[in-house]
Design a protein around this motif. Structure first.
Motif, short mmCIF file in Angstrom:
data_model
loop_
_atom_site.label_atom_id
_atom_site.label_comp_id
_atom_site.label_asym_id
_atom_site.label_seq_id
_atom_site.Cartn_x
_atom_site.Cartn_y
_atom_site.Cartn_z
N TYR A 179 5.11 -7.45 3.15
CA TYR A 179 4.38 -6.36 2.49
C TYR A 179 5.27 -5.13 2.37
CZ TYR A 179 0.42 -9.28 3.94
OH TYR A 179 -0.45 -10.32 4.15
N ASP A 184 4.58 -1.15 1.51
CA ASP A 184 3.55 -0.13 1.33
C ASP A 184 2.18 -0.77 1.09
OD1 ASP A 184 5.34 1.94 1.70
OD2 ASP A 184 5.80 2.14 -0.43
N ASP A 185 1.84 -1.75 1.96
CA ASP A 185 0.56 -2.44 1.98
C ASP A 185 0.33 -3.34 0.76
OD1 ASP A 185 -0.11 -1.19 4.41
OD2 ASP A 185 -0.91 0.57 3.36
N GLN A 186 1.36 -3.61 -0.01
CA GLN A 186 1.27 -4.52 -1.15
C GLN A 186 2.12 -5.75 -0.87
OE1 GLN A 186 -0.73 -4.05 -3.81
NE2 GLN A 186 -1.43 -2.09 -2.95
#
Length: 426
Positions: free
Chosen positions: A138, A140-142
């Protein structure tokens, strides 16, 4: 005695600290996060003088502000914290932050700075090298990458946009497959290799270039201090055309016939492999009236173009003057929008867009009679068609139509192929 010796070594002798570079501290294996109980090796490479001392001290090691007892070039450590080293007569090295984790899953990132164009490698590691299944990375949370089992995530040519917080998740068989586990987030920063270049004019007044009718442009940039030995190449462009392709020289001589279009030039800097390329804004000249203002002062300000770097114009040529624009002297003190000007004074020089409203008003007045006539004809045609439809549907509904000797006709000419309508007689 040892503390006194350490303090004396921190003081530069004979100006060596001003000339010697700081030592390079390296970590093996090159990961900043390890599991509890593991050990890593730190190595300090730098200047080591040959001193005839009974007990020579060549290297100093620091954990935070604590002086460690070892004086070897390399040491093994397992304690978390910030490590530095120092060689005799040189400054202190850059720090390395070592983290120790007790989690099932850790994300390991390089200890050294990663620069633009270099590969960025990350490793998601299970407890004491257990295989990680259904592995996700991941940014930045993506989610950015998925692997069926343990594998490194690599960005071949890192960019500034690759900076951020990274994390990984997966399952392990301990002894059966576990629920998904997540690592702690780790911050990664991609360092800028060199700044965006700036195109500058290297003097016009009192230079040999100016005397011979030429101007020298220079593409200027600065490398990161740790990468100051990286060679760069430069290219120069006029509008979108390359006037000199990539070369090692940072200067370009503008021919005399093109001096009036200096603001159409820009440059580009790149590494030898083109892994990092950055372009400059358009050439910025000083204000009007200076020695560098070689363009006409009567030309309108250039408009921004979407395809130009830095939203600068693609063309600075004077727009052609239209000779078909009607004169506005018939209304000397007003404009089409009602602006008032002092008596006896015409509007100052402005954009030629002031004239089109007059033309539009004249065209509207000329077309108004034709439009009115067309509307009247359409009304007559509508009434005629409605009467015919009613007569065909209900012959007895309009007895007055039978007594009417003549049906009104339209001004429109009936085409030869159109059937004529005749009144119905009883």
């Amino acid at each position: 005695m040892w503390a006194l010796t350490a303090l004396l070594l921190l003081v530069p002798s004979s100006g060596q600290a001003a000339t010697l570079e700081k030592p390079i501290l390296s970590l093996h294996p090159p990961w900043t996060t390890i599991f509890k109980g593991e050990r890593v090796t730190l190595r300090c490479d730098g200047y080591h003088p040959l001193l005839l001392e009974l007990r020579p001290i060549n290297t100093l090691w620091y954990l935070g502000h604590l002086l460690l007892p070892s004086h070897k070039k390399s040491i093994e450590v397992q304690t978390p914290g910030v490590y530095r080293c120092q060689t005799r007569g040189a400054p202190v090295s850059d720090p390395i932050h070592l983290s120790v984790s007790n989690d099932w899953l850790i994300l390991q990132v390089p200890y050294a700075a990663v620069f633009e164009g270099e590969p960025l490698v990350m490793r998601c590691r299970g407890w004491y090298d257990k295989v990680v299944y259904k592995l996700h990375y991941y940014h930045d949370d993506q989610a950015v990458r998925y692997f069926h089992s343990s594998a490194n995530y690599t960005v071949l040519q890192a960019r500034a946009s690759d900076s951020g917080r990274y994390q990984c998740s997966g399952t392990m068989r301990i002894p059966v497959e576990s629920a998904p586990m997540f690592s702690t987030k780790v911050a990664v920063t991609v360092q800028e290799l060199f700044q965006a270049p700036v195109l500058r004019v290297m003097g016009l007044e009192g230079t040999r270039g100016a005397a011979h009718g030429v101007v020298v442009l220079r593409c200027e940039t600065s490398l990161h201090p740790q990468k100051r030995d990286t060679p760069l190449q430069f290219a120069f462009y006029k509008y979108s055309r390359a006037v000199r392709r990539f070369d090692w020289g940072a200067e370009y001589t503008v021919p005399e016939p093109e001096l009036e279009e200096l603001e159409s030039y820009w440059c580009e800097a790149a590494t030898a492999t083109r892994s990092v390329r950055k372009r400059s804004p358009w050439l910025q000249l000083p204000g009007r009236g200076s020695a560098l203002d070689l363009t006409s002062t009567t030309a309108p300000a250039p408009r921004a173009a979407a395809l130009a770097p830095g939203n600068m114009p693609l063309s600075f040529r004077k727009p052609p003057v239209s000779r078909s624009v009607p004169s506005v002297t018939s209304v000397p003190n007003t404009t089409s929008v009602g602006l008032q000007f002092p008596a006896g004074g015409a509007p100052t020089a402005g954009p030629p867009a002031c004239a089109p409203p007059m033309i539009l008003e004249q065209s509207a007045r000329a077309l108004k009679p034709d439009v009115d006539l067309l509307l009247r004809e359409m009304q007559l045609l509508k009434g005629l068609l409605s009467r015919v439809v009613l007569e065909l549907k209900e012959p007895q509904a309009l007895p007055e139509l039978r007594e009417t000797p003549e049906t009104p006709t339209s001004h429109f000419a009936v085409s030869p192929g159109t059937p004529e309508t005749t009144p119905v007689e009883s």
